[in-house]
Structure formats: structure tokens, C-alpha cells
Motif scaffolding. Structure first.
Motif, PDB file in Angstrom:
ATOM      1  N   LEU A 162       0.913  -1.042  -0.088  1.00 27.21           N
ATOM      2  CA  LEU A 162       0.102   0.009  -0.199  1.00 27.21           C
ATOM      3  C   LEU A 162       0.925   1.176   0.047  1.00 27.21           C
ATOM      4  O   LEU A 162       0.545   2.380  -0.597  1.00 27.21           O
ATOM      5  CB  LEU A 162      -0.919   0.107   1.194  1.00 27.21           C
ATOM      6  CG  LEU A 162      -1.930  -0.895   1.307  1.00 27.21           C
ATOM      7  CD1 LEU A 162      -2.669  -1.193   2.440  1.00 27.21           C
ATOM      8  CD2 LEU A 162      -3.044  -0.990   0.073  1.00 27.21           C
ATOM      9  N   ASP A 163       1.808   1.167   0.573  1.00 26.25           N
ATOM     10  CA  ASP A 163       3.019   2.201   0.735  1.00 26.25           C
ATOM     11  C   ASP A 163       3.471   2.870  -0.596  1.00 26.25           C
ATOM     12  O   ASP A 163       3.598   3.710  -1.167  1.00 26.25           O
ATOM     13  CB  ASP A 163       3.824   2.120   1.676  1.00 26.25           C
ATOM     14  CG  ASP A 163       4.824   3.474   2.084  1.00 26.25           C
ATOM     15  OD1 ASP A 163       4.162   4.583   2.291  1.00 26.25           O
ATOM     16  OD2 ASP A 163       6.084   2.939   1.801  1.00 26.25           O
ATOM     17  N   ASP A 164       3.774   1.714  -1.285  1.00 30.99           N
ATOM     18  CA  ASP A 164       4.567   1.735  -2.635  1.00 30.99           C
ATOM     19  C   ASP A 164       3.596   2.247  -3.600  1.00 30.99           C
ATOM     20  O   ASP A 164       3.907   3.018  -4.644  1.00 30.99           O
ATOM     21  CB  ASP A 164       4.926   0.435  -3.156  1.00 30.99           C
ATOM     22  CG  ASP A 164       6.200   0.027  -2.329  1.00 30.99           C
ATOM     23  OD1 ASP A 164       7.009   0.693  -1.717  1.00 30.99           O
ATOM     24  OD2 ASP A 164       6.476  -1.298  -2.410  1.00 30.99           O
ATOM     25  N   LEU A 165       2.239   1.913  -3.448  1.00 33.89           N
ATOM     26  CA  LEU A 165       1.190   2.322  -4.564  1.00 33.89           C
ATOM     27  C   LEU A 165       0.163   3.520  -3.839  1.00 33.89           C
ATOM     28  O   LEU A 165      -0.723   3.465  -4.792  1.00 33.89           O
ATOM     29  CB  LEU A 165       0.059   1.155  -4.928  1.00 33.89           C
ATOM     30  CG  LEU A 165       1.170   0.085  -5.634  1.00 33.89           C
ATOM     31  CD1 LEU A 165       0.039  -1.427  -5.325  1.00 33.89           C
ATOM     32  CD2 LEU A 165       1.630   0.173  -6.664  1.00 33.89           C
ATOM     33  N   LYS A 166       0.657   4.112  -2.821  1.00 32.72           N
ATOM     34  CA  LYS A 166      -0.249   4.991  -2.276  1.00 32.72           C
ATOM     35  C   LYS A 166      -0.928   6.147  -3.031  1.00 32.72           C
ATOM     36  O   LYS A 166      -1.751   6.738  -3.061  1.00 32.72           O
ATOM     37  CB  LYS A 166       0.386   5.843  -1.001  1.00 32.72           C
ATOM     38  CG  LYS A 166       1.498   6.492  -1.317  1.00 32.72           C
ATOM     39  CD  LYS A 166       2.303   6.840  -0.045  1.00 32.72           C
ATOM     40  CE  LYS A 166       3.600   7.325  -0.333  1.00 32.72           C
ATOM     41  NZ  LYS A 166       4.191   7.844   0.945  1.00 32.72           N
ATOM     42  N   ASN A 167       0.144   6.604  -4.076  1.00 34.67           N
ATOM     43  CA  ASN A 167      -0.434   7.800  -5.014  1.00 34.67           C
ATOM     44  C   ASN A 167      -1.343   7.503  -6.092  1.00 34.67           C
ATOM     45  O   ASN A 167      -2.231   7.991  -6.556  1.00 34.67           O
ATOM     46  CB  ASN A 167       0.697   8.494  -5.723  1.00 34.67           C
ATOM     47  CG  ASN A 167       1.692   9.088  -4.658  1.00 34.67           C
ATOM     48  OD1 ASN A 167       1.357   9.794  -3.642  1.00 34.67           O
ATOM     49  ND2 ASN A 167       2.896   8.953  -5.060  1.00 34.67           N
ATOM     50  N   GLU A 168      -1.575   5.855  -6.185  1.00 34.93           N
ATOM     51  CA  GLU A 168      -2.356   5.520  -7.388  1.00 34.93           C
ATOM     52  C   GLU A 168      -3.886   4.910  -6.679  1.00 34.93           C
ATOM     53  O   GLU A 168      -4.592   4.438  -7.567  1.00 34.93           O
ATOM     54  CB  GLU A 168      -1.632   4.498  -8.021  1.00 34.93           C
ATOM     55  CG  GLU A 168      -0.518   4.871  -8.599  1.00 34.93           C
ATOM     56  CD  GLU A 168       0.177   3.904  -9.739  1.00 34.93           C
ATOM     57  OE1 GLU A 168      -0.557   3.630 -10.742  1.00 34.93           O
ATOM     58  OE2 GLU A 168       1.443   3.534  -9.438  1.00 34.93           O
ATOM     59  N   ILE A 169      -3.764   4.661  -5.313  1.00 33.61           N
ATOM     60  CA  ILE A 169      -4.860   4.074  -4.829  1.00 33.61           C
ATOM     61  C   ILE A 169      -5.975   4.999  -4.340  1.00 33.61           C
ATOM     62  O   ILE A 169      -5.982   6.193  -3.697  1.00 33.61           O
ATOM     63  CB  ILE A 169      -4.511   3.322  -3.661  1.00 33.61           C
ATOM     64  CG1 ILE A 169      -3.483   2.130  -4.002  1.00 33.61           C
ATOM     65  CG2 ILE A 169      -5.499   2.842  -2.696  1.00 33.61           C
ATOM     66  CD1 ILE A 169      -2.649   1.355  -2.646  1.00 33.61           C
ATOM     67  N   SER A 170      -7.223   4.536  -4.729  1.00 31.64           N
ATOM     68  CA  SER A 170      -8.436   5.148  -4.317  1.00 31.64           C
ATOM     69  C   SER A 170      -9.105   4.633  -3.153  1.00 31.64           C
ATOM     70  O   SER A 170      -9.455   5.392  -2.234  1.00 31.64           O
ATOM     71  CB  SER A 170      -9.529   5.159  -5.713  1.00 31.64           C
ATOM     72  OG  SER A 170     -10.176   4.034  -5.719  1.00 31.64           O
TER      73      SER A 170
END
Length: 294
Positions: free
Chosen positions: A264-272
Motif C-alpha cells: 500500500l505504501d508503494d502504491l499510495k499515490n495510485e490508490i483510491s
């Protein structure tokens, strides 16, 4: 010697094996669950365990007492899928008729069971006019009248509302604690298996897995992290075996909360949004018996 056991239990009908080499070992006070799809052999197994069916092969004993003896029958209680009670008699008439079959009938205990299962208001009503939940509570009372040491429940909650199921299990768990009642359950309500001490998974007449629920979950029920992305994203690095991409959503099998947090931290900018779903009895069931409708 185990409190209750079945050894090499096998049942054939017209040379077809319905139950195949089932071995069961139960200690006093345990709650044992049989889990399996329709046609798995659960009810046939229970019918042998209580003496209704004679095994083609195998032995069954309760504290060394063989099945079908009067002493064996006095030690067990059974709640069948279909009731054995008389629809034209009142609740009290039905219960008293059954109570008269046992020499060790305790009227004080009988009254406690009536109160615990909240049957006082319907004792004078005909059994046949009761609701499904009311009838099932009467069936439970009938099975407990003689203070059995071992109680068989063959899908007792089918069609019942959650309030009735909760009441029944509240009473049974209380009796387990105070009387060391041993319970063997077959069920389609997988949440009821959550309370079991030990689980046997049956399919096609065979035990395909057995263990404590925690151990079964570790082996067959994995945590899932479901991620909802803001827009189209490429996550090839995360698309591995057991992971699924569905449109803009990604369903991942995770081994730990730490792993999920790192993803989640790696993808945080893409997650809604996201959700974390722990492994469950449903996952065990589907992993072992398949997802196809039978």
C-alpha cells in the motif's frame, strides 16, 4: 482410549462406496464439526455414528461401549434435519412422552432446559402450528432431556433466523461448559464452524482434511488485500499466481500485515481505496472442495 471413536468407517450401497474409511477420534467436551458440500457423505456418516445405519466396515464406540446397545443410546442425543416429534401433540406432551423413555429423567434439569430455550410460552401449543425456529428449539430440548454426554446435530440451523441460531448456540455452549457436553455437528452455515475445536472436511465420502480451525486457516485460507485504483494502472510486478486483476481492481494474496502495508505504501499515490479480508472458513471450504455448484 478416546471418549468417542470410529475406526475405518465405510458404507456401501449396491457396491458403491458412499463413505470411505472414515476415522474419527473425539475427546470428552470437544466440539467437532463435519464440513462438506451436498453429497459429501456427512449425513450417512452421522447415521452410522448414531446406530441408524450399519457400517459395511468399521467399528464405533463411546467410552468402550459399542453402538446400538441401550447403554450407548442413553448416552447420546440427536437433532435430525427432520423432526421426530408428533405434530398433533402439544410441546409439553411431546417432551414428556420422550422423557418417559429414560430412567435417569431429572425434572429439575428438564425445567431448566425449558427456561433456557425460552419454551414456557409455547408449552401448550401443538407442535405442528409452531414456527420453524420454535420447532427447532423444541427439537433441541427433546435431544437434551436425558442429559446426554454426546450430542449429534445434523444441520440443525437450516432455514433458521440469526436470532434463533444465536439462542440455540448460547444454550449449547453453556451446557458444554457446565456439563462437559461433547458435540458433533454437520452444517452448511460455515460461521458455526468457527467455534469448533476440531474440523473434519469431507468430500465424496472421504476425509480430505482434518485439523484445528486455526491450522486449516493457515494452510488453506489466505488473507486478501483488495486494491481499488484511481485509474488505469500497470501492476505487472504484483500479478503473480493467486493474484487477480479485475479492471482497475487488484486482488492480492498476502502473507502478513507487514507485506500488505508495504504494498500500500508503494502504491499510495495510485490508490483510491482498499480493503483487507482475513482468510475464513469459506476459503477453506472452497479451496478443498472446489467452487463448482453441485
Amino acid at each position: 482410549m478416546h471418549f468417542f471413536e470410529a475406526i475405518h468407517l465405510t458404507k456401501k450401497f449396491n457396491d458403491k462406496e458412499i463413505v470411505k474409511n472414515v476415522n474419527l477420534h473425539v475427546e470428552k467436551g470437544q466440539f467437532i464439526a463435519f464440513l462438506g458440500p451436498n453429497g459429501a457423505g456427512k449425513s450417512t456418516t452421522v447415521e452410522m455414528l448414531i446406530g441408524l445405519l450399519t457400517p459395511t466396515i468399521g467399528e464405533i464406540s463411546l467410552e468402550g461401549i459399542k453402538v446400538n446397545s441401550e447403554k450407548f443410546r442413553n448416552k447420546i442425543g440427536v437433532v435430525f434435519q427432520d423432526s421426530l416429534l408428533d405434530r398433533d401433540l402439544t410441546v409439553m406432551e411431546n417432551l414428556k412422552t420422550r422423557a418417559n423413555l429414560y430412567q435417569n429423567f431429572d425434572s429439575e434439569y428438564f425445567n431448566q432446559i425449558i427456561i433456557k430455550l425460552e419454551l414456557e410460552a409455547i408449552l401448550k401449543q401443538q407442535y405442528g402450528v409452531l414456527s420453524g425456529g420454535q420447532r427447532r428449539r423444541v427439537d433441541i430440548a427433546r435431544a437434551l432431556i436425558h442429559q446426554p454426554e454426546l450430542l449429534f446435530l445434523d444441520e440443525p440451523s437450516t432455514g433458521l433466523d440469526i436470532q434463533t441460531r444465536n439462542k440455540i448456540w448460547q444454550v449449547l455452549n453453556e451446557i458444554r461448559k457446565t456439563k462437559q457436553l461433547t458435540i458433533i455437528l454437520t452444517t452448511h452455515y460455515l460461521e458455526e464452524v468457527e467455534y469448533a475445536d476440531y474440523v473434519y472436511v469431507l468430500d465424496h465420502g472421504e476425509i480430505i482434511a482434518e485439523n484445528t480451525l486455526d491450522n486449516l486457516k493457515k494452510e488453506y485460507a489466505h488473507d486478501q488485500l483488495i486494491i481499488h485504483f484511481k485509474g488505469s494502472s500497470k501492476f505487472c510486478d504484483l500479478i503473480e499466481r493467486n493474484n487477480q486483476q479485475i479492471g482497475q481492481d487488484l486482488k492480492l494474496i498476502t502473507n502478513s500485515n507487514i507485506e500488505a502495508i508495504n504494498i500500500l505504501d508503494d502504491l499510495k499515490n495510485e490508490i483510491s481505496s482498499f480493503e483487507m479480508r482475513p482468510g475464513s472458513v469459506n476459503d477453506i471450504f472452497l479451496e478443498l472442495t472446489g467452487k463448482e455448484i453441485r
